[in-house]
Design a protein around this motif. Structure first.
Motif, PDB file in Angstrom:
ATOM      1  N   LYS A  96      28.988  34.384  38.704  1.00 35.61           N
ATOM      2  CA  LYS A  96      29.230  35.173  37.489  1.00 35.61           C
ATOM      3  C   LYS A  96      29.087  36.660  37.784  1.00 35.61           C
ATOM      4  O   LYS A  96      29.578  37.500  37.050  1.00 35.61           O
ATOM      5  N   GLU A  97      28.374  36.966  38.855  1.00 34.05           N
ATOM      6  CA  GLU A  97      28.127  38.353  39.227  1.00 34.05           C
ATOM      7  C   GLU A  97      29.238  38.926  40.086  1.00 34.05           C
ATOM      8  O   GLU A  97      29.112  40.039  40.604  1.00 34.05           O
ATOM      9  N   GLU A  99      37.380  40.339  33.833  1.00 30.21           N
ATOM     10  CA  GLU A  99      36.674  39.963  32.620  1.00 30.21           C
ATOM     11  C   GLU A  99      36.246  41.185  31.821  1.00 30.21           C
ATOM     12  O   GLU A  99      36.297  41.200  30.603  1.00 30.21           O
ATOM     13  N   ASN A 100      35.812  42.172  32.534  1.00 32.17           N
ATOM     14  CA  ASN A 100      35.358  43.372  31.851  1.00 32.17           C
ATOM     15  C   ASN A 100      35.266  44.521  32.856  1.00 32.17           C
ATOM     16  O   ASN A 100      34.750  44.370  33.952  1.00 32.17           O
ATOM     17  N   TYR A 160      38.341  54.531  46.791  1.00 34.37           N
ATOM     18  CA  TYR A 160      38.123  53.268  47.514  1.00 34.37           C
ATOM     19  C   TYR A 160      37.434  52.254  46.601  1.00 34.37           C
ATOM     20  O   TYR A 160      36.858  52.621  45.570  1.00 34.37           O
ATOM     21  N   VAL A 161      37.524  50.981  46.998  1.00 29.34           N
ATOM     22  CA  VAL A 161      36.874  49.930  46.209  1.00 29.34           C
ATOM     23  C   VAL A 161      35.869  49.201  47.101  1.00 29.34           C
ATOM     24  O   VAL A 161      36.044  49.095  48.301  1.00 29.34           O
ATOM     25  N   ARG A 162      34.806  48.705  46.439  1.00 28.23           N
ATOM     26  CA  ARG A 162      33.793  47.951  47.169  1.00 28.23           C
ATOM     27  C   ARG A 162      33.608  46.616  46.440  1.00 28.23           C
ATOM     28  O   ARG A 162      33.631  46.574  45.212  1.00 28.23           O
ATOM     29  N   ASP A 163      33.437  45.547  47.213  1.00 22.10           N
ATOM     30  CA  ASP A 163      33.223  44.248  46.546  1.00 22.10           C
ATOM     31  C   ASP A 163      32.048  43.520  47.187  1.00 22.10           C
ATOM     32  O   ASP A 163      31.632  43.874  48.289  1.00 22.10           O
ATOM     33  N   ASN A 164      31.527  42.512  46.470  1.00 23.31           N
ATOM     34  CA  ASN A 164      30.416  41.728  47.035  1.00 23.31           C
ATOM     35  C   ASN A 164      30.885  40.347  47.490  1.00 23.31           C
ATOM     36  O   ASN A 164      30.150  39.387  47.486  1.00 23.31           O
ATOM     37  N   ARG A 191      33.919  43.438  36.343  1.00 20.83           N
ATOM     38  CA  ARG A 191      33.505  42.022  36.490  1.00 20.83           C
ATOM     39  C   ARG A 191      34.740  41.154  36.456  1.00 20.83           C
ATOM     40  O   ARG A 191      35.626  41.343  35.618  1.00 20.83           O
ATOM     41  N   ILE A 192      34.772  40.196  37.372  1.00 16.11           N
ATOM     42  CA  ILE A 192      36.002  39.403  37.509  1.00 16.11           C
ATOM     43  C   ILE A 192      35.680  37.947  37.769  1.00 16.11           C
ATOM     44  O   ILE A 192      34.557  37.580  38.040  1.00 16.11           O
ATOM     45  N   ASN A 193      36.759  37.127  37.666  1.00 12.81           N
ATOM     46  CA  ASN A 193      36.655  35.737  38.131  1.00 12.81           C
ATOM     47  C   ASN A 193      36.630  35.751  39.644  1.00 12.81           C
ATOM     48  O   ASN A 193      37.435  36.417  40.269  1.00 12.81           O
TER      49      ASN A 193
END
Ligand code: ATP
Ligand code: MG
Lengths: 292, 230
Positions: A58-59, A89-90, A150-154, A129-131
Motif C-alpha cells: 500500500k506504501e 491513487e493519489n 527526476y523521479v525516485r521510487d521504492n 501513491r500508486i498501485n
C-alpha cells in the motif's frame, strides 16, 4: 455399526489403550505438542510477514522532483495531470517546509544535524501513491513529463521484501510437510504399538466375529485424542507467546504492522487443533492399516 | 447346519490333524466329540470357526463355505457361533460381566438389553458373586463358566465347546453339561468335545463321535458320518 450406543464402551477402551502404555503415550503427546507448536510459530511468522508485505504494498509510491523553472501554479497543474494517470491513487505536493519537518521526524533525536544548514536544504516534490502493479507504467508517464527533473521510487525495496516473503512461504510449506510427516509417523507407530500390546484381545474379538471397524475404532479414537491433546498444548503455548510478544512489540516497535491480534489468535486456535485432529485420524488409519 | 465332504486338515508343519472327514450335523443336534489327546478334536472345531481352512474337501457351516477366500464372510459367520475355547480366551483386565458383554456389543442385540442378558447368563453359570471380579483373579472353573456365559449370551445357532468339563469335579461337570444341553433347540446345535466319556454315556438324543488320529467314527446317534471313504 452401533457407534453411538457403544460410545461408553469405546471410551473405556481408549482409557485402557492409553493406560497400557502411559509413559510412551505421554511422551508422544509432548512430542506432537512440540511439533505443532513449531507449526504454530511458522504460521504466526507467515501471518506477520504477509501483513508487512500487504502494508508495504500500500506504501508503493513515487517521488517526482521539479525543475527550477516550475512555478507553484505550474506544479499544481502538473499534479492534477498526474492524478489523472491510470494507476495513480493519489498525488500531492510536499512543500519544502513539510519535507523538512518530515526529515526531522525521521531523524528524531538526531534532528539537531539539520540546524547546521543555514537555509532549508529540501525542495518541494510530488508524492504519488500508486498501485504496485502499475508502478512501471506510471513511472514512465511521469518521467517523460516536462518540468520533472527526476523521479525516485521504492520499487527495489518492495521487490526485496516480496522475495523475502516468497522465501518465507517456501520455508512454511516445508515446515508444514515436515510437521505432517513427523506427526503421522509418531501416531501411526504409537497405534501399531497399542495394537501389538492388545493383540490377544483383538484376536479374541475377531474370533467372536467382531468387525474390524468395531475393533479399530477405539484405536482411532485414542490416536485422535493423543494428537488433539498435543494440538491443544501447542495452542495454549502459542497463544501465550503471541500475547507476550504483542505486548512487548506494540510498546517497543510501534511501526511494525502486526496483524490483528484477535484474528491471529482465533486462526491459530482453530487451525492447530483442526490440523492435529486431521493428522490423528490419518496417523491412526495408517497404524491400523499396516497392522492388518 | 454343518456339512463336510472329504475334509482334511494338514498344518504347516506337516501334521495331518484330520483325515478325509465326511459328515453332516443338523440344527437341534447335540454332538459329543471324544477321543484321546491329540486326536484332532480341537482341530475340527477350529475348522468350523474358520480359524483353519480345509486342506482338501468342502466344508460349509450354517451355509457359509469355509475357504481362505471367504475370510470376510467367515467373520460374519462367527457372530452366529458361540465358541468356548479350551484355553477360554477371556480378556484380561475386565470383569466377568464385561467379558460377557464384550462378546455381544457388535451383534444385533439392542444395546439396552446387553447388560441384562449378560447378567442372566452370569446367573445361569452361578457366578453372580463374581460378576464384578477381574477375570484374571478367577479360579480355573470360574473362568470356564465365564467363557460359557459369554458364548451362550450371544444366542448363537451353533455352540462349540472345547473341553468344557476339563478339570471340573463330577458335580460341576454334570452341571455344566446340563447347562449346555439346555441350549439345544430346533435352531441350535451344540458340539462338545470331552475326554470324560463316563459323563455322557446316558445322555439321550446325543450323537457321539469318536475322533482317532484325525478320523471321525460315529459311536451312537443321528449324525451321519460317512466311513466308506478313506
Ligand atoms: N497349529 C498347529 N500346528 C501344527 N500342529 C498342530 C497345530 N494344532 C494342533 N496340531 C497337532 O494336530 C493334532 C491334533 O491336535 P488337536 O489340538 O486337534 O487335538 P485334540 O484332540 O484337541 O487334543 P486334546 O484332547 O489334547 O485337546 C496334534 O498332533 C497336534 O499336535
Ligand atoms: Mg483340544
Amino acid at each position: 455399526m452401533k457407534l453411538v450406543h457403544n460410545i461408553g464402551y469405546f471410551l473405556r477402551e481408549v482409557a485402557n489403550i492409553i493406560n497400557m502404555n502411559l509413559l510412551s503415550n505421554l511422551l508422544s503427546v509432548l512430542g506432537t505438542g512440540l511439533i505443532l507448536f513449531l507449526l504454530g510459530l511458522v504460521i504466526t511468522g507467515w501471518n506477520i510477514s504477509s501483513k508487512v508485505v500487504e502494508t508495504l504494498q500500500k506504501e508503493a509510491e513515487i517521488s517526482a522532483y521539479f525543475n527550477e523553472t516550475v512555478t507553484y501554479n505550474k506544479a499544481e497543474e502538473m499534479i492534477e495531470y498526474i492524478n489523472s494517470i491510470d494507476g495513480v491513487e493519489n498525488a500531492r505536493l510536499v512543500s519544502e517546509t513539510e519535507a523538512f519537518s518530515r526529515m526531522q521526524d525521521i531523524l528524531g533525536e538526531e534532528a539537531k544535524i539539520l540546524e547546521l544548514f543555514d537555509e532549508n536544504p529540501f525542495e518541494a516534490y510530488t508524492e504519488v501513491r500508486i498501485n504496485l502493479e502499475e508502478m512501471d507504467f506510471v513511472l514512465n508517464q511521469i518521467s517523460i513529463m516536462e518540468g520533472i527533473s527526476y523521479v525516485r521510487d521504492n520499487k527495489a525495496v518492495l521487490e526485496q521484501v516480496q522475495r523475502l516473503t516468497r522465501g518465507l512461504n517456501m520455508i512454511s510449506y516445508l515446515v508444514m510437510i515436515a510437521v505432517g510427516i513427523t506427526t503421522l509417523v509418531i501416531i501411526s507407530h504409537l497405534i501399531r504399538q497399542s495394537i501389538y500390546n492388545n493383540k490377544d484381545q483383538i484376536n479374541t474379538l475377531r474370533l467372536l466375529g467382531a468387525p474390524d471397524s468395531f475393533i479399530g475404532f477405539p484405536f482411532l479414537l485414542s490416536g485422535i485424542l493423543l494428537t488433539l491433546t498435543g494440538g491443544i498444548l501447542a495452542t495454549i503455548f502459542i497463544v501465550f507467546l503471541i500475547n507476550m510478544g504483542y505486548n512487548q512489540l506494540t510498546g517497543a516497535l510501534p511501526f511494525i504492522p502486526l496483524p490483528n491480534r484477535g484474528t491471529l489468535l482465533l486462526k491459530l486456535s482453530v487451525l492447530l487443533p483442526a490440523i492435529s485432529i486431521f493428522l490423528g485420524v490419518l496417523g491412526s488409519i495408517f497404524g491400523l492399516y499396516k497392522e492388518r | 447346519m454343518i456339512s463336510a465332504k472329504g475334509v482334511s486338515l494338514r498344518y504347516k508343519d506337516g501334521t495331518l490333524a484330520l483325515k478325509d472327514v465326511t459328515m453332516e450335523i443338523k440344527p437341534g443336534e447335540l454332538v459329543f466329540l471324544t477321543g484321546p489327546s491329540g486326536s484332532g478334536k480341537t482341530s475340527f472345531l477350529k475348522l468350523l470357526m474358520g480359524m483353519e481352512y480345509p486342506t482338501t474337501g468342502t466344508l460349509t457351516v450354517i451355509g457359509q463355505l469355509i475357504t481362505k477366500e471367504e475370510v470376510k464372510n467367515i467373520r460374519k459367520l462367527r457372530k452366529s457361533i458361540g465358541p468356548i475355547y479350551q484355553e477360554f480366551k477371556l480378556i484380561d483386565g475386565r470383569t466377568s460381566l464385561d467379558n460377557v458383554m464384550m462378546g455381544m456389543r457388535f451383534l444385533d442385540i439392542p444395546s439396552k438389553k446387553i447388560k441384562k442378558i449378560a447378567e442372566e447368563a452370569i446367573e445361569r453359570v452361578h457366578l453372580e458373586q463374581k460378576k464384578n471380579t477381574l477375570v484374571e483373579n478367577l479360579s480355573w472353573g470360574q473362568s470356564q463358566r465365564v467363557a460359557i456365559a459369554r458364548a451362550v449370551a450371544r444366542k448363537p445357532a451353533l455352540i462349540l465347546a472345547d473341553e468344557p468339563t476339563g478339570n471340573l469335579d463330577y458335580e460341576n461337570a454334570i452341571n455344566i453339561l446340563q447347562l449346555l444341553y439346555s441350549f439345544v433347540d430346533s435352531n441350535t446345535a451344540v458340539i462338545i468335545t470331552t475326554h470324560a466319556t463316563h459323563l455322557i454315556q446316558n445322555v439321550p438324543h446325543a450323537t457321539c463321535i469318536e475322533v482317532e488320529e484325525g478320523k471321525l467314527r460315529i459311536i451312537k446317534g443321528e449324525a451321519r458320518v460317512d466311513e466308506t471313504r478313506t
